[in-house]
Write an enzyme that holds these catalytic residues in place. Structure first.
Site, mmCIF file in Angstrom:
data_model
loop_
_atom_site.group_PDB
_atom_site.id
_atom_site.type_symbol
_atom_site.label_atom_id
_atom_site.label_comp_id
_atom_site.label_asym_id
_atom_site.label_seq_id
_atom_site.Cartn_x
_atom_site.Cartn_y
_atom_site.Cartn_z
ATOM 1 N N SER A 115 0.835 -1.215 0.000
ATOM 2 C CA SER A 115 0.000 0.000 0.000
ATOM 3 C C SER A 115 0.862 1.253 0.000
ATOM 4 C CB SER A 115 -0.857 0.080 1.262
ATOM 5 O OG SER A 115 -1.616 -1.044 1.438
ATOM 6 N N HIS A 136 -2.048 -3.254 -6.702
ATOM 7 C CA HIS A 136 -2.651 -2.865 -5.427
ATOM 8 C C HIS A 136 -4.150 -3.157 -5.446
ATOM 9 C CE1 HIS A 136 -3.513 0.558 -2.354
ATOM 10 N NE2 HIS A 136 -3.257 -0.567 -1.733
ATOM 11 N N GLU A 148 -5.001 -0.855 -8.608
ATOM 12 C CA GLU A 148 -4.024 0.143 -9.043
ATOM 13 C C GLU A 148 -2.792 -0.613 -9.526
ATOM 14 O OE1 GLU A 148 -3.780 4.279 -6.679
ATOM 15 O OE2 GLU A 148 -3.709 2.551 -5.370
ATOM 16 N N ASN A 186 -4.324 6.394 -1.947
ATOM 17 C CA ASN A 186 -4.063 6.867 -0.582
ATOM 18 C C ASN A 186 -3.593 8.312 -0.548
ATOM 19 O OD1 ASN A 186 -4.913 4.714 0.985
ATOM 20 N ND2 ASN A 186 -3.068 3.560 0.507
#
Ligand SMILES: NC(=O)c1ccc[n+]([C@@H]2O[C@H](COP(=O)([O-])OP(=O)(O)OC[C@H]3O[C@@H](n4cnc5c(N)ncnc54)[C@H](O)[C@@H]3O)[C@@H](O)[C@H]2O)c1
Length: 278
Positions: A115, A136, A148, A186
Protein backbone atom coordinates in the site's frame (compact mmCIF):
# COMPACT_ATOMS: atom_id res chain seq x y z
CA UNK A 1 -2.37 -19.54 -15.78
CA UNK A 2 -0.48 -20.70 -12.68
CA UNK A 3 -0.59 -18.19 -9.85
CA UNK A 4 1.34 -18.13 -6.58
CA UNK A 5 0.16 -15.82 -3.81
CA UNK A 6 2.51 -15.30 -0.87
CA UNK A 7 0.93 -14.25 2.43
CA UNK A 8 -2.48 -15.70 3.33
CA UNK A 9 -3.75 -12.76 5.41
CA UNK A 10 -6.67 -10.45 4.65
CA UNK A 11 -5.40 -9.50 1.20
CA UNK A 12 -3.58 -12.65 0.06
CA UNK A 13 -6.56 -14.93 0.65
CA UNK A 14 -8.86 -12.55 -1.27
CA UNK A 15 -6.40 -12.34 -4.15
CA UNK A 16 -6.04 -16.16 -4.27
CA UNK A 17 -9.82 -16.47 -4.30
CA UNK A 18 -10.45 -14.07 -7.21
CA UNK A 19 -7.78 -15.75 -9.35
CA UNK A 20 -9.36 -19.17 -8.65
CA UNK A 21 -12.83 -17.81 -9.43
CA UNK A 22 -11.82 -17.18 -13.05
CA UNK A 23 -10.28 -20.63 -13.54
CA UNK A 24 -6.61 -20.25 -12.56
CA UNK A 25 -4.65 -22.81 -10.53
CA UNK A 26 -3.43 -21.05 -7.39
CA UNK A 27 -0.82 -21.88 -4.76
CA UNK A 28 -1.40 -19.85 -1.58
CA UNK A 29 1.52 -19.87 0.84
CA UNK A 30 2.21 -18.48 4.29
CA UNK A 31 4.84 -19.02 6.97
CA UNK A 32 2.08 -19.82 9.51
CA UNK A 33 -0.10 -22.90 9.23
CA UNK A 34 -2.74 -21.09 11.30
CA UNK A 35 -2.96 -18.29 8.70
CA UNK A 36 -3.52 -20.92 5.99
CA UNK A 37 -6.29 -22.57 8.03
CA UNK A 38 -8.03 -19.23 8.58
CA UNK A 39 -7.64 -18.41 4.88
CA UNK A 40 -9.19 -21.77 3.89
CA UNK A 41 -12.21 -21.13 6.16
CA UNK A 42 -12.67 -17.53 5.05
CA UNK A 43 -12.41 -18.41 1.35
CA UNK A 44 -15.01 -21.16 1.73
CA UNK A 45 -17.36 -18.77 3.57
CA UNK A 46 -16.89 -16.04 0.96
CA UNK A 47 -17.44 -18.40 -1.98
CA UNK A 48 -20.61 -19.75 -0.33
CA UNK A 49 -21.97 -16.22 0.08
CA UNK A 50 -21.09 -15.14 -3.46
CA UNK A 51 -22.72 -18.30 -4.83
CA UNK A 52 -25.93 -17.86 -2.83
CA UNK A 53 -26.19 -14.27 -4.11
CA UNK A 54 -25.66 -15.44 -7.69
CA UNK A 55 -22.37 -13.50 -8.02
CA UNK A 56 -20.60 -16.73 -9.03
CA UNK A 57 -22.29 -19.53 -10.89
CA UNK A 58 -19.67 -22.26 -10.56
CA UNK A 59 -19.96 -24.59 -7.54
CA UNK A 60 -17.90 -23.15 -4.64
CA UNK A 61 -16.12 -26.53 -4.13
CA UNK A 62 -14.78 -26.43 -7.69
CA UNK A 63 -13.36 -22.93 -7.23
CA UNK A 64 -11.95 -23.86 -3.82
CA UNK A 65 -10.41 -27.02 -5.31
CA UNK A 66 -8.13 -24.89 -7.51
CA UNK A 67 -6.35 -23.42 -4.48
CA UNK A 68 -3.49 -25.32 -2.89
CA UNK A 69 -2.73 -24.14 0.68
CA UNK A 70 0.88 -24.77 1.70
CA UNK A 71 3.75 -23.54 3.85
CA UNK A 72 6.14 -24.72 1.14
CA UNK A 73 6.82 -21.81 -1.23
CA UNK A 74 8.72 -24.08 -3.65
CA UNK A 75 5.39 -25.74 -4.62
CA UNK A 76 4.56 -22.44 -6.32
CA UNK A 77 7.71 -22.37 -8.45
CA UNK A 78 5.95 -22.80 -11.82
CA UNK A 79 3.90 -19.63 -11.52
CA UNK A 80 3.30 -17.27 -14.42
CA UNK A 81 2.65 -14.60 -11.82
CA UNK A 82 3.74 -14.31 -8.17
CA UNK A 83 1.75 -11.90 -6.01
CA UNK A 84 3.35 -10.89 -2.75
CA UNK A 85 0.93 -9.91 0.05
CA UNK A 86 3.09 -10.33 3.17
CA UNK A 87 3.35 -7.81 6.01
CA UNK A 88 4.02 -4.17 5.13
CA UNK A 89 7.70 -4.28 6.20
CA UNK A 90 10.52 -3.64 3.73
CA UNK A 91 12.91 -6.19 5.34
CA UNK A 92 10.29 -8.96 5.25
CA UNK A 93 9.49 -8.32 1.60
CA UNK A 94 13.18 -8.13 0.65
CA UNK A 95 13.95 -11.43 2.38
CA UNK A 96 11.07 -13.05 0.53
CA UNK A 97 12.22 -11.65 -2.84
CA UNK A 98 15.58 -13.41 -2.37
CA UNK A 99 13.64 -16.69 -2.33
CA UNK A 100 11.46 -15.64 -5.28
CA UNK A 101 14.58 -14.79 -7.34
CA UNK A 102 15.56 -18.46 -7.02
CA UNK A 103 12.24 -19.95 -8.11
CA UNK A 104 10.76 -17.43 -10.58
CA UNK A 105 11.08 -18.22 -14.29
CA UNK A 106 12.63 -15.88 -16.90
CA UNK A 107 9.20 -14.52 -17.83
CA UNK A 108 7.34 -14.79 -14.52
CA UNK A 109 5.76 -11.53 -13.36
CA UNK A 110 6.39 -10.63 -9.72
CA UNK A 111 3.87 -8.19 -8.22
CA UNK A 112 3.66 -6.59 -4.80
CA UNK A 113 0.36 -5.64 -3.17
CA UNK A 114 2.11 -3.01 -1.03
CA UNK A 115 0.00 0.00 0.00
CA UNK A 116 2.82 2.39 0.77
CA UNK A 117 6.32 1.07 0.06
CA UNK A 118 7.99 2.38 -3.10
CA UNK A 119 7.94 -0.09 -6.00
CA UNK A 120 11.35 1.23 -7.10
CA UNK A 121 12.77 0.63 -3.61
CA UNK A 122 11.38 -2.93 -3.60
CA UNK A 123 12.62 -3.58 -7.14
CA UNK A 124 16.22 -3.29 -5.93
CA UNK A 125 15.82 -6.74 -4.36
CA UNK A 126 14.43 -8.33 -7.53
CA UNK A 127 16.70 -10.14 -10.00
CA UNK A 128 14.64 -9.15 -13.07
CA UNK A 129 13.14 -5.74 -12.13
CA UNK A 130 11.66 -5.37 -15.63
CA UNK A 131 9.20 -8.15 -14.60
CA UNK A 132 8.27 -6.46 -11.31
CA UNK A 133 5.43 -4.02 -10.56
CA UNK A 134 2.80 -3.06 -8.00
CA UNK A 135 -0.67 -4.61 -8.13
CA UNK A 136 -2.65 -2.86 -5.43
CA UNK A 137 -5.92 -4.66 -4.66
CA UNK A 138 -8.53 -3.25 -2.28
CA UNK A 139 -10.18 -4.86 0.73
CA UNK A 140 -12.41 -6.92 0.52
CA UNK A 141 -10.77 -8.18 -2.67
CA UNK A 142 -13.69 -10.31 -3.97
CA UNK A 143 -15.97 -7.25 -3.82
CA UNK A 144 -13.84 -4.22 -4.68
CA UNK A 145 -13.54 -3.54 -8.40
CA UNK A 146 -10.37 -1.43 -8.50
CA UNK A 147 -6.76 -2.51 -8.97
CA UNK A 148 -4.02 0.14 -9.04
CA UNK A 149 -1.14 -0.90 -11.27
CA UNK A 150 2.12 0.75 -10.28
CA UNK A 151 4.91 1.02 -12.76
CA UNK A 152 8.46 1.19 -11.44
CA UNK A 153 11.20 3.00 -13.36
CA UNK A 154 12.51 -0.36 -14.57
CA UNK A 155 9.17 -2.15 -15.17
CA UNK A 156 8.80 -3.08 -18.84
CA UNK A 157 5.85 -1.74 -20.85
CA UNK A 158 4.86 -5.30 -21.84
CA UNK A 159 4.60 -6.36 -18.18
CA UNK A 160 2.30 -3.40 -17.48
CA UNK A 161 0.15 -4.38 -20.49
CA UNK A 162 0.00 -7.97 -19.25
CA UNK A 163 -1.02 -6.80 -15.76
CA UNK A 164 -3.82 -4.69 -17.25
CA UNK A 165 -5.05 -7.75 -19.18
CA UNK A 166 -4.89 -9.98 -16.08
CA UNK A 167 -6.80 -7.38 -14.01
CA UNK A 168 -9.60 -7.30 -16.61
CA UNK A 169 -9.71 -11.14 -16.70
CA UNK A 170 -10.44 -10.98 -12.96
CA UNK A 171 -13.46 -8.79 -13.74
CA UNK A 172 -11.73 -5.78 -12.19
CA UNK A 173 -10.89 -2.32 -13.48
CA UNK A 174 -7.25 -1.26 -13.68
CA UNK A 175 -5.85 2.22 -13.21
CA UNK A 176 -2.16 2.90 -13.75
CA UNK A 177 0.01 5.03 -11.52
CA UNK A 178 3.61 6.12 -11.44
CA UNK A 179 5.53 5.20 -8.29
CA UNK A 180 4.68 8.18 -6.08
CA UNK A 181 3.97 7.82 -2.35
CA UNK A 182 0.38 6.64 -1.78
CA UNK A 183 -0.02 6.06 -5.55
CA UNK A 184 -3.38 7.60 -6.55
CA UNK A 185 -5.75 6.20 -3.92
CA UNK A 186 -4.06 6.87 -0.58
CA UNK A 187 -2.59 10.17 -1.70
CA UNK A 188 -6.13 11.47 -2.15
CA UNK A 189 -7.90 9.48 0.58
CA UNK A 190 -5.54 10.19 3.48
CA UNK A 191 -5.87 14.00 3.42
CA UNK A 192 -9.68 13.53 3.27
CA UNK A 193 -9.69 11.27 6.34
CA UNK A 194 -7.24 13.59 8.09
CA UNK A 195 -9.42 16.65 7.46
CA UNK A 196 -12.49 14.80 8.77
CA UNK A 197 -10.57 13.92 11.97
CA UNK A 198 -9.42 17.53 12.37
CA UNK A 199 -12.99 18.79 11.87
CA UNK A 200 -14.07 16.42 14.66
CA UNK A 201 -11.13 17.50 16.87
CA UNK A 202 -11.97 21.18 16.40
CA UNK A 203 -15.63 20.59 17.24
CA UNK A 204 -16.94 21.61 13.83
CA UNK A 205 -19.56 18.89 14.05
CA UNK A 206 -20.35 15.39 15.34
CA UNK A 207 -18.78 12.27 13.82
CA UNK A 208 -22.21 11.25 12.49
CA UNK A 209 -22.80 14.60 10.76
CA UNK A 210 -19.29 14.71 9.30
CA UNK A 211 -19.84 11.27 7.77
CA UNK A 212 -23.39 12.13 6.69
CA UNK A 213 -22.11 15.21 4.84
CA UNK A 214 -19.78 13.17 2.66
CA UNK A 215 -22.34 10.42 2.14
CA UNK A 216 -25.36 12.51 1.24
CA UNK A 217 -23.67 15.66 -0.04
CA UNK A 218 -20.90 14.07 -2.10
CA UNK A 219 -22.38 10.65 -2.74
CA UNK A 220 -19.63 8.70 -0.96
CA UNK A 221 -20.89 5.25 0.08
CA UNK A 222 -19.10 5.54 3.45
CA UNK A 223 -18.15 8.60 5.49
CA UNK A 224 -14.42 9.20 6.07
CA UNK A 225 -14.54 8.35 9.80
CA UNK A 226 -16.50 5.16 9.15
CA UNK A 227 -14.03 4.29 6.41
CA UNK A 228 -11.03 4.91 8.68
CA UNK A 229 -12.58 2.51 11.23
CA UNK A 230 -13.09 -0.02 8.45
CA UNK A 231 -9.50 0.20 7.17
CA UNK A 232 -8.10 0.03 10.74
CA UNK A 233 -6.88 3.17 12.53
CA UNK A 234 -3.37 1.72 12.98
CA UNK A 235 -3.15 1.09 9.24
CA UNK A 236 -4.43 4.63 8.50
CA UNK A 237 -1.86 6.09 10.90
CA UNK A 238 0.98 4.06 9.33
CA UNK A 239 0.03 5.15 5.80
CA UNK A 240 -0.24 8.81 6.84
CA UNK A 241 3.14 8.60 8.58
CA UNK A 242 4.80 7.22 5.43
CA UNK A 243 3.22 9.92 3.24
CA UNK A 244 4.16 12.63 5.74
CA UNK A 245 7.76 11.45 5.79
CA UNK A 246 8.00 11.07 2.01
CA UNK A 247 6.33 14.36 1.01
CA UNK A 248 7.30 16.34 4.14
CA UNK A 249 3.93 18.04 3.77
CA UNK A 250 1.68 18.73 6.81
CA UNK A 251 -1.41 17.75 4.83
CA UNK A 252 -0.45 14.12 5.59
CA UNK A 253 0.51 14.56 9.28
CA UNK A 254 -1.28 11.99 11.51
CA UNK A 255 -3.63 13.94 13.83
CA UNK A 256 -3.27 13.66 17.63
CA UNK A 257 -6.76 12.17 18.06
CA UNK A 258 -5.82 9.37 15.68
CA UNK A 259 -2.60 8.68 17.57
CA UNK A 260 -4.47 8.62 20.90
CA UNK A 261 -7.02 6.11 19.63
CA UNK A 262 -4.29 3.86 18.19
CA UNK A 263 -2.25 4.03 21.42
CA UNK A 264 -5.37 3.06 23.38
CA UNK A 265 -5.78 0.11 20.95
CA UNK A 266 -9.08 1.48 19.68
CA UNK A 267 -8.33 0.41 16.13
CA UNK A 268 -11.77 0.58 14.53
CA UNK A 269 -13.99 -2.32 13.53
CA UNK A 270 -11.39 -5.02 14.10
CA UNK A 271 -11.00 -4.12 17.81
CA UNK A 272 -14.69 -3.28 18.40
CA UNK A 273 -14.17 0.47 18.77
CA UNK A 274 -12.60 3.40 16.92
CA UNK A 275 -14.45 6.58 16.02
CA UNK A 276 -17.60 4.43 16.50
CA UNK A 277 -18.47 1.44 18.73
CA UNK A 278 -19.22 -1.89 17.02
N1 LIG B 1 -5.46 -4.73 4.58
C1 LIG B 1 -5.70 -3.86 3.60
O1 LIG B 1 -6.74 -3.18 3.57
C2 LIG B 1 -4.71 -3.71 2.48
C3 LIG B 1 -5.15 -3.12 1.28
C4 LIG B 1 -4.27 -3.04 0.20
C5 LIG B 1 -2.96 -3.51 0.33
N2 LIG B 1 -2.54 -4.06 1.51
C6 LIG B 1 -1.16 -4.57 1.57
O2 LIG B 1 -1.20 -5.98 1.44
C7 LIG B 1 -0.12 -6.58 2.17
C8 LIG B 1 -0.68 -7.59 3.15
O3 LIG B 1 -1.58 -6.93 4.01
P1 LIG B 1 -2.67 -7.73 4.86
O4 LIG B 1 -3.62 -6.72 5.41
O5 LIG B 1 -3.22 -8.90 4.07
O6 LIG B 1 -1.76 -8.30 6.04
P2 LIG B 1 -2.04 -9.52 7.05
O7 LIG B 1 -1.29 -9.23 8.28
O8 LIG B 1 -3.51 -9.82 7.14
O9 LIG B 1 -1.36 -10.78 6.30
C9 LIG B 1 0.01 -10.90 6.04
C10 LIG B 1 0.36 -12.37 6.01
O10 LIG B 1 1.70 -12.50 5.55
C11 LIG B 1 2.26 -13.62 6.20
N3 LIG B 1 3.71 -13.58 6.04
C12 LIG B 1 4.63 -12.79 6.66
N4 LIG B 1 5.88 -13.05 6.20
C13 LIG B 1 5.75 -14.02 5.25
C14 LIG B 1 6.66 -14.70 4.40
N5 LIG B 1 7.95 -14.44 4.41
N6 LIG B 1 6.16 -15.64 3.56
C15 LIG B 1 4.85 -15.91 3.53
N7 LIG B 1 3.92 -15.29 4.31
C16 LIG B 1 4.39 -14.36 5.16
C17 LIG B 1 1.76 -13.49 7.63
O11 LIG B 1 1.87 -14.72 8.32
C18 LIG B 1 0.31 -13.05 7.39
O12 LIG B 1 -0.56 -14.17 7.34
C19 LIG B 1 0.64 -5.42 2.80
O13 LIG B 1 1.71 -5.07 1.96
C20 LIG B 1 -0.40 -4.30 2.85
O14 LIG B 1 0.18 -3.01 2.81
C21 LIG B 1 -3.39 -4.18 2.59
Amino acid sequence: MNVTVIGAGTMGRGIAQVFAQVGNEVVLTDVYQKALETAANEIQKSLGKLHSKGAITEAPELVYGRIKFTEDLSLGRDADIFIEAVLEKLEIKEALYKQLNEIAGENSIIASNTSSISINALSAAIKKPENFLGLHFFNPVPIMKLVEIIKGVRTSASVVEKAIEITRQLGKEPVTSQDFPGFISNRILMPLIREAILALEEGVSSREDIDKTLKLGMNHPMGPLELADFIGLDVVQDIMAVLYEEFGDPRFKPPVTLRNLVNARKLGRKSGEGFYKY
